[in-house]
Design a protein around this motif. Structure first.
Motif, PDB file in Angstrom:
ATOM      1  N   GLU A 104      17.046   1.359 -11.845  1.00  0.00           N
ATOM      2  CA  GLU A 104      16.403   1.402 -13.158  1.00  0.00           C
ATOM      3  C   GLU A 104      14.916   1.747 -13.018  1.00  0.00           C
ATOM      4  O   GLU A 104      14.395   2.646 -13.687  1.00  0.00           O
ATOM      5  CB  GLU A 104      16.572   0.027 -13.814  1.00  0.00           C
ATOM      6  CG  GLU A 104      16.275   0.006 -15.292  1.00  0.00           C
ATOM      7  CD  GLU A 104      16.400  -1.421 -15.825  1.00  0.00           C
ATOM      8  OE1 GLU A 104      15.563  -1.810 -16.639  1.00  0.00           O
ATOM      9  OE2 GLU A 104      17.323  -2.147 -15.387  1.00  0.00           O
ATOM     10  N   LEU A 105      14.243   1.036 -12.088  1.00  0.00           N
ATOM     11  CA  LEU A 105      12.815   1.306 -11.863  1.00  0.00           C
ATOM     12  C   LEU A 105      12.616   2.731 -11.342  1.00  0.00           C
ATOM     13  O   LEU A 105      11.699   3.440 -11.777  1.00  0.00           O
ATOM     14  CB  LEU A 105      12.256   0.302 -10.849  1.00  0.00           C
ATOM     15  CG  LEU A 105      10.817   0.570 -10.382  1.00  0.00           C
ATOM     16  CD1 LEU A 105       9.833   0.421 -11.532  1.00  0.00           C
ATOM     17  CD2 LEU A 105      10.432  -0.338  -9.221  1.00  0.00           C
ATOM     18  N   ALA A 106      13.512   3.156 -10.442  1.00  0.00           N
ATOM     19  CA  ALA A 106      13.387   4.498  -9.867  1.00  0.00           C
ATOM     20  C   ALA A 106      13.502   5.561 -10.957  1.00  0.00           C
ATOM     21  O   ALA A 106      12.731   6.531 -10.978  1.00  0.00           O
ATOM     22  CB  ALA A 106      14.458   4.711  -8.800  1.00  0.00           C
ATOM     23  N   MET A 107      14.444   5.386 -11.873  1.00  0.00           N
ATOM     24  CA  MET A 107      14.624   6.371 -12.941  1.00  0.00           C
ATOM     25  C   MET A 107      13.398   6.403 -13.851  1.00  0.00           C
ATOM     26  O   MET A 107      12.973   7.452 -14.311  1.00  0.00           O
ATOM     27  CB  MET A 107      15.891   6.078 -13.753  1.00  0.00           C
ATOM     28  CG  MET A 107      17.193   6.320 -12.997  1.00  0.00           C
ATOM     29  SD  MET A 107      17.286   7.911 -12.138  1.00  0.00           S
ATOM     30  CE  MET A 107      17.275   9.032 -13.527  1.00  0.00           C
ATOM     31  N   GLU A 108      12.824   5.220 -14.079  1.00  0.00           N
ATOM     32  CA  GLU A 108      11.589   5.148 -14.865  1.00  0.00           C
ATOM     33  C   GLU A 108      10.480   5.957 -14.189  1.00  0.00           C
ATOM     34  O   GLU A 108       9.764   6.716 -14.833  1.00  0.00           O
ATOM     35  CB  GLU A 108      11.131   3.686 -14.926  1.00  0.00           C
ATOM     36  CG  GLU A 108      11.038   3.096 -16.316  1.00  0.00           C
ATOM     37  CD  GLU A 108      10.873   1.592 -16.199  1.00  0.00           C
ATOM     38  OE1 GLU A 108       9.803   1.158 -15.723  1.00  0.00           O
ATOM     39  OE2 GLU A 108      11.833   0.862 -16.545  1.00  0.00           O
ATOM     40  N   LEU A 109      10.373   5.774 -12.860  1.00  0.00           N
ATOM     41  CA  LEU A 109       9.319   6.463 -12.109  1.00  0.00           C
ATOM     42  C   LEU A 109       9.567   7.963 -12.075  1.00  0.00           C
ATOM     43  O   LEU A 109       8.636   8.761 -12.204  1.00  0.00           O
ATOM     44  CB  LEU A 109       9.236   5.912 -10.684  1.00  0.00           C
ATOM     45  CG  LEU A 109       8.654   4.504 -10.587  1.00  0.00           C
ATOM     46  CD1 LEU A 109       8.882   3.930  -9.199  1.00  0.00           C
ATOM     47  CD2 LEU A 109       7.162   4.545 -10.900  1.00  0.00           C
ATOM     48  N   ARG A 169       8.318   7.608  -4.893  1.00  0.00           N
ATOM     49  CA  ARG A 169       8.833   6.751  -3.827  1.00  0.00           C
ATOM     50  C   ARG A 169       7.805   5.686  -3.449  1.00  0.00           C
ATOM     51  O   ARG A 169       8.148   4.523  -3.241  1.00  0.00           O
ATOM     52  CB  ARG A 169       9.175   7.613  -2.604  1.00  0.00           C
ATOM     53  CG  ARG A 169       9.657   6.818  -1.426  1.00  0.00           C
ATOM     54  CD  ARG A 169      10.046   7.696  -0.269  1.00  0.00           C
ATOM     55  NE  ARG A 169       8.884   8.342   0.351  1.00  0.00           N
ATOM     56  CZ  ARG A 169       8.947   9.098   1.439  1.00  0.00           C
ATOM     57  NH1 ARG A 169      10.118   9.318   2.012  1.00  0.00           N
ATOM     58  NH2 ARG A 169       7.870   9.643   1.948  1.00  0.00           N
ATOM     59  N   ALA A 170       6.537   6.113  -3.361  1.00  0.00           N
ATOM     60  CA  ALA A 170       5.490   5.151  -3.005  1.00  0.00           C
ATOM     61  C   ALA A 170       5.299   4.130  -4.131  1.00  0.00           C
ATOM     62  O   ALA A 170       5.123   2.941  -3.880  1.00  0.00           O
ATOM     63  CB  ALA A 170       4.185   5.885  -2.716  1.00  0.00           C
ATOM     64  N   ASN A 204      15.836   8.310  -1.942  1.00  0.00           N
ATOM     65  CA  ASN A 204      14.487   8.206  -1.394  1.00  0.00           C
ATOM     66  C   ASN A 204      13.682   7.136  -2.109  1.00  0.00           C
ATOM     67  O   ASN A 204      12.967   6.356  -1.482  1.00  0.00           O
ATOM     68  CB  ASN A 204      13.765   9.552  -1.529  1.00  0.00           C
ATOM     69  CG  ASN A 204      13.896  10.422  -0.301  1.00  0.00           C
ATOM     70  OD1 ASN A 204      13.151  10.289   0.641  1.00  0.00           O
ATOM     71  ND2 ASN A 204      14.899  11.300  -0.315  1.00  0.00           N
ATOM     72  N   VAL A 205      13.813   7.118  -3.448  1.00  0.00           N
ATOM     73  CA  VAL A 205      12.957   6.228  -4.237  1.00  0.00           C
ATOM     74  C   VAL A 205      13.411   4.777  -4.125  1.00  0.00           C
ATOM     75  O   VAL A 205      12.593   3.867  -4.065  1.00  0.00           O
ATOM     76  CB  VAL A 205      12.906   6.691  -5.709  1.00  0.00           C
ATOM     77  CG1 VAL A 205      12.023   5.764  -6.539  1.00  0.00           C
ATOM     78  CG2 VAL A 205      12.380   8.126  -5.798  1.00  0.00           C
ATOM     79  N   ILE A 257       0.858  -1.183   0.000  1.00  0.00           N
ATOM     80  CA  ILE A 257       0.000   0.000   0.000  1.00  0.00           C
ATOM     81  C   ILE A 257       0.896   1.236   0.000  1.00  0.00           C
ATOM     82  O   ILE A 257       1.678   1.430   0.926  1.00  0.00           O
ATOM     83  CB  ILE A 257      -0.886   0.024   1.267  1.00  0.00           C
ATOM     84  CG1 ILE A 257      -1.672  -1.283   1.391  1.00  0.00           C
ATOM     85  CG2 ILE A 257      -1.819   1.228   1.238  1.00  0.00           C
ATOM     86  CD1 ILE A 257      -2.400  -1.422   2.712  1.00  0.00           C
ATOM     87  N   GLY A 258       0.794   2.033  -1.043  1.00  0.00           N
ATOM     88  CA  GLY A 258       1.601   3.254  -1.093  1.00  0.00           C
ATOM     89  C   GLY A 258       0.870   4.378  -0.394  1.00  0.00           C
ATOM     90  O   GLY A 258      -0.357   4.418  -0.375  1.00  0.00           O
ATOM     91  N   MET A 259       1.629   5.287   0.226  1.00  0.00           N
ATOM     92  CA  MET A 259       0.965   6.415   0.875  1.00  0.00           C
ATOM     93  C   MET A 259       1.712   7.703   0.579  1.00  0.00           C
ATOM     94  O   MET A 259       2.940   7.749   0.617  1.00  0.00           O
ATOM     95  CB  MET A 259       0.873   6.204   2.380  1.00  0.00           C
ATOM     96  CG  MET A 259       0.034   7.281   3.063  1.00  0.00           C
ATOM     97  SD  MET A 259      -0.457   6.773   4.717  1.00  0.00           S
ATOM     98  CE  MET A 259      -1.725   7.961   5.089  1.00  0.00           C
TER      99      MET A 259
END
Lengths: 274, 319
Positions: free
Chosen positions: A149-154, A183-184, A131-132, A113-115
């Protein structure tokens, strides 16, 4: 965390089945929350279907933020049940008894669950990228290269790929909130909670955050959004609930509730904010 | 300026006057004669003091400089430095444990941490040092084994004891160890308060955000809360280190004979040159604390800066 260490369970409640009554992503059943003698939530029943964007509006002190925090068990319920993704939040039910979950088990439930908070709550000692990737690295033990890689995508998705190495304090409020959303999302949650995500922002920065949330909703994310942005609720929301004094006063399609409120309290509130 | 309003001293002038040359104010400054009088008095007093330092034979400077760097004294400096470093390390570790206990919410741990702090902050360090120096009166030996064996072994009908090995306390707690323990345990109580304040200074939203991400309590403490608490914890820890350096002089009363102050005093009493050796002690402690204060200045500058300043430098350093 809170003053309560146990959940007073009524005899009747014990007979509730372990599984939620429906297959909705979030099911709340008579959710109650007291802070000491103050009753903040007086029995909330609702369901959030998969892919639904539910906006929660209401005057301050109506309990909407508390309810949001009950969903990921940041607040322990005083009574009632709450299921997310078919799992009873915070407890295990065995042979008619409730058992509190361990810290690690609750953490596991929360990781789905992201918040997003009103005050962003980014970690000031870590870069935007730090942070991410923090939770994927620490909680999911994703390899660093993959997490990055996922963080840069986000960050690309929230429009901040060039800020990866900046620190939160160097960003505007709107940028910080977009990082908080990234981050969430990095935990790839099945539900996103937004607690007044634009209330702490300067007016000209609200739009950029709402844009990101709109994209997220279009992508099919299930979202519960506590907000004062009626325009956003009308445009993006699939449903809207109006809360006042710890109860759900009115619920329905956003355009309907906002244009034709059935209850006097809803009408009074909307006349003040629109 | 062609506008009729642009006259330089016209009170009604609306035009900006930026293209005129500045007309600096040339006023007579206020004089402060009393400042000069005060400075004069202080300078005369200072001169009298310096004169006394030079002319009073009791200082015996040549003797002092001759003995200030003798081998036992220099060795004492090392003992003092090692006692400072070790007691601070143990104190900080203890402080972290006590602070976490204090904030744990577990009533037993909270009370024990509170009692610990109460005791070690309430008893003077000098008294603690002497007390630990005499601890061998309490325990001649320390035995490692299962607790309360003298009660439960007979109950179970067993003979003998459940003690695996024993150490002579006078060996374990030589003067140095006893004194070090006294200082470290006492420091733990002060560090606990400092670290607790640091942990509490971190916004609650930080741990909530981490919780919401699914991080466990231990991870939140290590990865999120403690690093942010450091900003608040480090400056007073510098103060504690300087205070600890000075407090190592208390080891002389354990007694720790190899310690700096003990050595200086010993030379003083042996040679009847008490005062020069006391001055030597002042100079040694001043010299070391000055070095530490320089270090503290840089550490504080690094940590008391606004978040942004620190980060700018960190980001800059990665280019």
């Amino acid at each position: 965390m809170t003053e309560e260490n146990h959940i007073p369970v009524g005899e009747g409640a014990v007979e509730t089945a372990d599984a939620p009554p429906t297959d909705a992503l979030v099911v709340a059943e008579d959710v109650r929350k007291n802070f000491g003698r103050l009753e903040v939530l007086k029995g909330i029943d609702l369901e959030v279907r998969r892919g639904e964007v539910m906006c929660v509006v209401g005057p301050s002190g109506s309990g909407k933020s508390t309810f949001l925090r009950c969903i990921n068990h940041l607040e322990k319920l005083t009574a009632g049940r709450l299921w997310v993704n078919g799992e009873l939040m915070g407890y295990r039910q065995k042979r008619g008894r409730l058992y509190e979950l361990r810290d690690s088990e609750i953490s596991a439930q929360r990781s789905d669950i992201g918040m997003v908070f009103q005050q962003f709550n980014l970690f000031p000692h870590l870069t935007v990228l730090g942070n991410v990737i923090e939770a994927p690295l620490q909680v999911k033990r994703v390899p660093k290269a993959k997490a990055t890689e996922l963080a840069m995508e986000l960050l690309e998705r929230v429009g901040l790929p060039d800020k990866a190495n900046a620190y939160p304090e160097q960003l505007s409020g709107g940028q910080q909130q977009r990082v908080a959303i990234a981050r969430a999302l990095a935990m790839e949650p099945s539900l996103m909670l937004f607690d007044e995500p634009t209330s702490a922002l300067d007016p000209e920065l609200v739009g950029e955050v709402l844009d990101v949330m709109r994209d997220l909703a279009r992508g099919g994310m299930t979202m519960v959004v506590v907000t004062h942005e009626m325009g956003f609720a009308r445009e993006v929301g699939d449903s809207l609930i109006f809360m006042d004094d710890g109860v759900v006063v009115e619920t329905g399609a956003p355009s309907e509730v906002l244009s034709n409120p059935r209850h006097e309290r809803t009408r009074a509130f909307l006349s003040k904010v629109i | 300026m062609t506008s009729p309003h642009a006259s330089a001293d016209g009170p009604g002038s609306k035009e900006p006057t930026s293209d005129r040359p500045a007309d600096p104010i040339a006023a007579v400054p206020v004089r402060y004669p009393e400042r000069w009088v005060a400075a004069g008095v202080v300078l005369v007093l200072a001169a009298m003091f310096v004169n006394m330092l030079i002319t009073n034979p009791a200082f015996n400077w040549p003797f002092m400089f001759e003995h200030m760097f003798s081998d036992p004294v220099v060795n004492g400096v090392w003992v003092t430095l090692s006692a400072t470093v070790l007691s601070m390390i143990i104190g900080i570790v203890l402080g972290v444990i006590l602070a976490v206990m204090r904030l744990s919410g577990n009533p037993v741990l909270v009370s024990v941490a509170w009692l610990y702090t109460w005791f070690f902050r309430g008893v003077p360090r000098l008294v603690l040092a002497v007390l630990f120096g005499n601890i061998a009166i309490l325990y001649a030996t320390i035995q490692i084994g299962l607790p309360f064996d003298n009660y439960w072994m007979p109950m179970l009908g067993l003979e003998g004891d459940a003690r695996f090995f024993e150490i002579d306390v006078r060996t374990l707690l030589s003067g140095y160890m006893a004194g070090l323990l006294a200082l470290a345990l006492s420091e733990g109580a002060y560090m606990a308060e400092i670290i607790r304040a640091g942990l509490q200074s971190v916004n609650k939203g930080q741990s909530e955000a981490a919780q919401a991400l699914g991080m466990s309590r231990g991870k939140i403490m290590r990865r999120i809360t403690l690093p942010q608490a450091m900003r608040v914890v480090i400056p007073p820890t510098g103060n504690e280190t300087i205070a600890m350096l000075k407090d190592t002089a208390l080891l002389a009363y354990v007694p720790v004979t190899i310690e700096l102050f003990y050595q200086l005093q010993a030379i003083g009493t042996r040679t009847y040159q008490i005062f020069p050796m006391l001055v030597a002690a002042c100079l040694w402690y001043l010299a070391i604390t000055s070095v530490l204060m320089v270090g503290q200045y840089f550490i504080e500058r690094r940590f008391s800066r606004s978040e942004r300043g620190v980060k700018d430098r960190i980001v800059g350093g990665r280019h």
